[in-house]
Design an enzyme around this catalytic site. Structure first.
Site, PDB file in Angstrom:
ATOM      1  N   ASP A  50       0.804  -1.212   0.046  1.00  0.00           N
ATOM      2  CA  ASP A  50      -0.083  -0.027  -0.070  1.00  0.00           C
ATOM      3  C   ASP A  50       0.973   1.098  -0.175  1.00  0.00           C
ATOM      4  O   ASP A  50       2.295   1.150   0.247  1.00  0.00           O
ATOM      5  CB  ASP A  50      -0.952  -0.138   1.050  1.00  0.00           C
ATOM      6  CG  ASP A  50      -2.136  -1.038   1.031  1.00  0.00           C
ATOM      7  OD1 ASP A  50      -2.302  -1.472   0.019  1.00  0.00           O
ATOM      8  OD2 ASP A  50      -2.800  -1.128   2.100  1.00  0.00           O
ATOM      9  N   LYS A  72      -3.461   3.332  -2.395  1.00  0.00           N
ATOM     10  CA  LYS A  72      -4.636   4.090  -2.888  1.00  0.00           C
ATOM     11  C   LYS A  72      -4.504   5.538  -1.896  1.00  0.00           C
ATOM     12  O   LYS A  72      -4.002   5.542  -0.907  1.00  0.00           O
ATOM     13  CB  LYS A  72      -5.783   3.438  -2.182  1.00  0.00           C
ATOM     14  CG  LYS A  72      -6.095   1.906  -3.171  1.00  0.00           C
ATOM     15  CD  LYS A  72      -7.359   1.499  -2.520  1.00  0.00           C
ATOM     16  CE  LYS A  72      -7.587  -0.021  -2.825  1.00  0.00           C
ATOM     17  NZ  LYS A  72      -8.660  -0.698  -2.179  1.00  0.00           N
ATOM     18  N   MET A 185      -8.395   8.583   9.077  1.00  0.00           N
ATOM     19  CA  MET A 185      -8.625   9.105   8.029  1.00  0.00           C
ATOM     20  C   MET A 185      -9.826  10.116   7.946  1.00  0.00           C
ATOM     21  O   MET A 185     -10.842   9.892   6.865  1.00  0.00           O
ATOM     22  CB  MET A 185      -8.805   8.048   7.095  1.00  0.00           C
ATOM     23  CG  MET A 185      -7.632   7.016   7.117  1.00  0.00           C
ATOM     24  SD  MET A 185      -7.881   5.553   5.933  1.00  0.00           S
ATOM     25  CE  MET A 185      -8.784   4.787   7.243  1.00  0.00           C
TER      26      MET A 185
END
Length: 511
Positions: A50, A72, A185
Site C-alpha cells: 500500500d 490508494k 482518515m
C-alpha cells in the site's frame, strides 16, 4: 513408488505450497513493524504494498523480489480492490511467498478480511501477521493514552470516511456517549464529525487532537475542541494523513508528549556517508527525533585485482606493524584474508594500530585488542608513537586515495612503509529532489560530513544547482573534514569534539 502428476495436479500442489502473508506494517515508523513481519519481508518472492505506512520497508525485500505498488490515495486508486485480490491469487500460483504489506493492521480498516476470504475460496494458504494500528500508536506518540483510569472507560475506533456518507450506519448518539473516540482518515470530514457529536449531546468544549504524520519525524499535533477544530484545520491547512482523538484523554498531551520533545524533533538532517556506512548515524538521529535523510555522496568499492594485497599476504611475516585508518579497511582486510584461505592468525607477532574507536571496535568485536589507539583520530596523531619505535616495517591498509601525511612522516623517521590500498571511493552522481527542495527553501538544519570525501561528493552533487555553498549548514567530524568544508565555502555550524559518530551527534544536540 512413482507418483505421476498431470499439469492440473502440479498446479494445485504449487498453490498449496505457496502462502500469502497479510502483514501489518504499522503506522509508518520503521521500528514499529513486528519481528515476524520483518522476517517474512526479507524472504518475500513477491511484495504487494500500500501507499501509507510501507515505504520504510521496501528496501528489506530480496533483490529479485517482484514489487507491486497498489496504494490508494483520495480519488486515486492505482488498482481496485478486486484487482488487488486477483493479483494476489495470480502471484500465489506462481511463487512460494507472497507478502501483502498493509499500513497499520490488516484487519483495522485495511480490508484484510476481504482479501483473506477471496484467497481462501481459491484454496490458497493465508497467514495474518497483525500490525500496530495507527489508531493506538499515533496518539501514544502524541502523548495521548486513548484509555486512562479516571478519564474514560470506553473506546471506539471509527473510519473518518464514514462521516461523509448519507447512508452511513454510524450511531452518532452512541458515539457521543463514549469516552474516547478515535477517527482514522477523517481530515476532510472533521466539520461533520464534530457537529454530529455536538448534535448528539457531546459538549462543544470536549478536547480534540489531530495528529498528522504520526510516529514519523515530521509528526505534528494540533489541539482544539469540538467547537474549534474545523477552524483550526482550515487555518493550519492540515492535510492527510491524520488521526483524530476526541475525549478528555487529549488533556494529557501536555504532560505525556514525549516524542515531540525529543532533542532533534523537527530537525531535517542530511547524512552523506556511503550507503553501507550510514545506518548507525541514521538510526542515532532518528531515535532522537530527527528527520534523517539519507544522501550517500560516496560509495566504497573493493579493489578486486589487488597485487599489493597479494604481495602482503605472501610476505605478511615481514611486517611488524599494521595500521588501519577506517572500519572499511578492517572489514575488507578480514574479507580478503579469508578469501586467500588464511585467517587472523597471520596477525601473530604484529602490532595492530587503529585510528579511532570505531576502527578499533571492528577488531575488538573479533576478540583482538589493538595495541595502540591515538587520543585524537587523525593520521598525524600516529607520529609520536612511531617516534619511539625503531626500524619498523609498516603496512598501512587504507583507501586507494588518501592523505600521504602518515606514510611520508614514517619514512622520514627511518621506517619501512608500504601502503596497501583495499578500496577506492567513488562519487555518487545525483541528489534527490526532496533534498534539493529542502535546501532551496532553507529547510535543512544540518548536512553531516564524516570525511573529506563526503564533502567532495556533496559539493559535486551541488554543481549546476544554483544552491550557494554558504547556505549549507555543515556538521563535521574532525579538523581535516572541517578544512575541506571551508574550502568549498560551506557554513560549519557544528564540530565534534570527539571525532566519532557519537561526538558528531552530541555536537548537533548541544548547538
Amino acid at each position: 513408488m512413482v507418483l505421476l502428476l498431470n499439469k492440473r495436479d502440479e498446479k494445485v500442489l504449487k498453490m498449496v505450497d505457496s502462502t500469502v502473508y497479510l502483514i501489518g506494517a504499522g503506522p509508518g515508523n520503521e521500528g514499529l513493524i513486528t519481528v515476524r513481519g520483518l522476517e517474512l519481508l526479507r524472504k518475500a518472492d513477491v511484495l504487494v504494498y500500500d501507499q501509507l505506512g510501507t515505504s520504510a520497508f521496501l528496501n528489506e525485500v530480496p533483490k529479485n523480489c517482484q514489487m507491486y505498488d497498489v496504494g490508494k490515495s483520495s480519488g486515486n486508486h492505482k488498482l481496485s480492490q478486486d484487482g488487488i485480490n486477483e493479483l494476489l491469487a495470480e502471484k500465489a500460483k506462481e511463487f512460494k511467498r507472497v507478502v501483502r504489506l498493509k499500513g497499520g493492521d490488516p484487519y483495522i480498516f485495511g480490508r484484510g478480511g476481504e482479501e483473506y476470504l477471496y484467497l481462501k475460496e481459491r484454496g490458497i494458504n493465508v497467514e495474518v501477521i497483525p500490525g500496530i494500528t495507527s489508531a493506538i500508536s499515533v496518539p501514544a506518540y502524541a502523548g495521548i493514552p486513548i484509555t486512562q483510569r479516571g478519564y474514560t472507560t470506553s473506546l471506539a475506533i471509527i473510519t473518518g470516511h464514514e462521516a461523509q456518507k448519507e447512508s452511513s450506519d454510524l450511531n452518532w448518539k452512541a458515539l457521543a456517549g463514549i469516552g474516547t473516540v478515535v477517527f482514522v482518515m477523517g481530515v476532510k470530514n472533521i466539520g461533520k464529525i464534530c457537529q454530529n457529536l455536538i448534535n448528539e449531546g457531546k459538549s462543544p468544549n470536549t478536547p480534540v487532537a489531530m495528529i498528522r504524520n504520526g510516529t514519523l519525524p515530521m509528526q505534528k499535533t494540533y489541539i482544539g475542541t469540538l467547537a474549534t477544530m474545523e477552524e483550526i484545520v482550515k487555518k493550519e491547512n492540515i492535510q492527510p494523513p491524520c488521526v483524530t482523538v476526541v475525549g478528555k484523554v487529549v488533556d494529557l498531551h501536555s504532560e505525556l508528549n514525549w516524542f515531540e520533545k525529543l532533542p532533534l524533533y523537527e530537525k531535517n538532517i542530511v547524512v552523506t556517508r556511503s550507503r553501507s556506512q550510514a545506518s548507525s548515524l541514521l538510526k542515532e538521529l532518528k531515535e532522537l527525533g530527527a528527520n534523517a535523510i539519507e544522501c550517500p555522496t560516496i560509495k566504497i568499492t573493493e579493489i578486486t585485482e589487488n597485487k599489493a594485497f597479494d604481495g602482503f599476504i605472501n610476505n605478511h611475516s615481514n611486517y611488524s606493524h599494521l595500521v588501519f585508518t577506517s572500519v572499511n579497511g578492517v572489514e575488507l582486510f578480514i574479507k580478503k584474508v579469508l578469501e586467500a584461505n588464511k585467517d587472523l592468525r597471520i596477525l601473530y607477532g604484529k602490532k595492530i594500530i587503529c585510528i579511532g574507536p570505531a576502527t578499533a571496535e571492528a577488531f575488538k568485536s573479533r576478540a583482538i585488542i589493538p595495541d595502540y589507539i591515538p587520543e585524537t583520530y587523525v593520521a598525524e596523531s600516529m607520529i609520536p608513537y612511531f617516534e619511539k619505535e625503531s626500524n619498523a616495517k609498516v603496512a598501512i591498509l587504507r583507501a586507494e586515495k588518501a592523505r600521504e601525511v602518515l606514510p611520508e612522516a614514517l619514512k622520514k623517521l627511518g621506517h619501512q612503509v608500504n601502503v596497501i590500498p583495499l578500496y577506492h571511493t567513488d562519487f555518487e552522481n545525483s541528489i534527490s529532489l526532496e533534498i534539493l527542495e529542502l535546501l532551496k527553501n532553507n529547510q535543512i538544519d544540518y548536512v553531516t560530513f564524516t570525511s573529506s570525501s563526503t564533502v567532495d561528493g556533496f559539493a559535486k552533487m551541488l554543481e549546476n544547482t544554483n544552491i550557494k555553498t554558504e547556505c549549507i549548514p555543515a556538521a563535521v567530524i574532525g579538523p581535516v573534514t572541517e578544512e575541506t568544508c571551508k574550502k568549498y565555502g560551506f557554513n560549519v555550524v557544528a564540530k565534534a569534539k570527539e571525532y566519532t559518530i557519537q561526538g558528531l551527534v552530541e555536537a548537533i544536540i548541544k548547538r
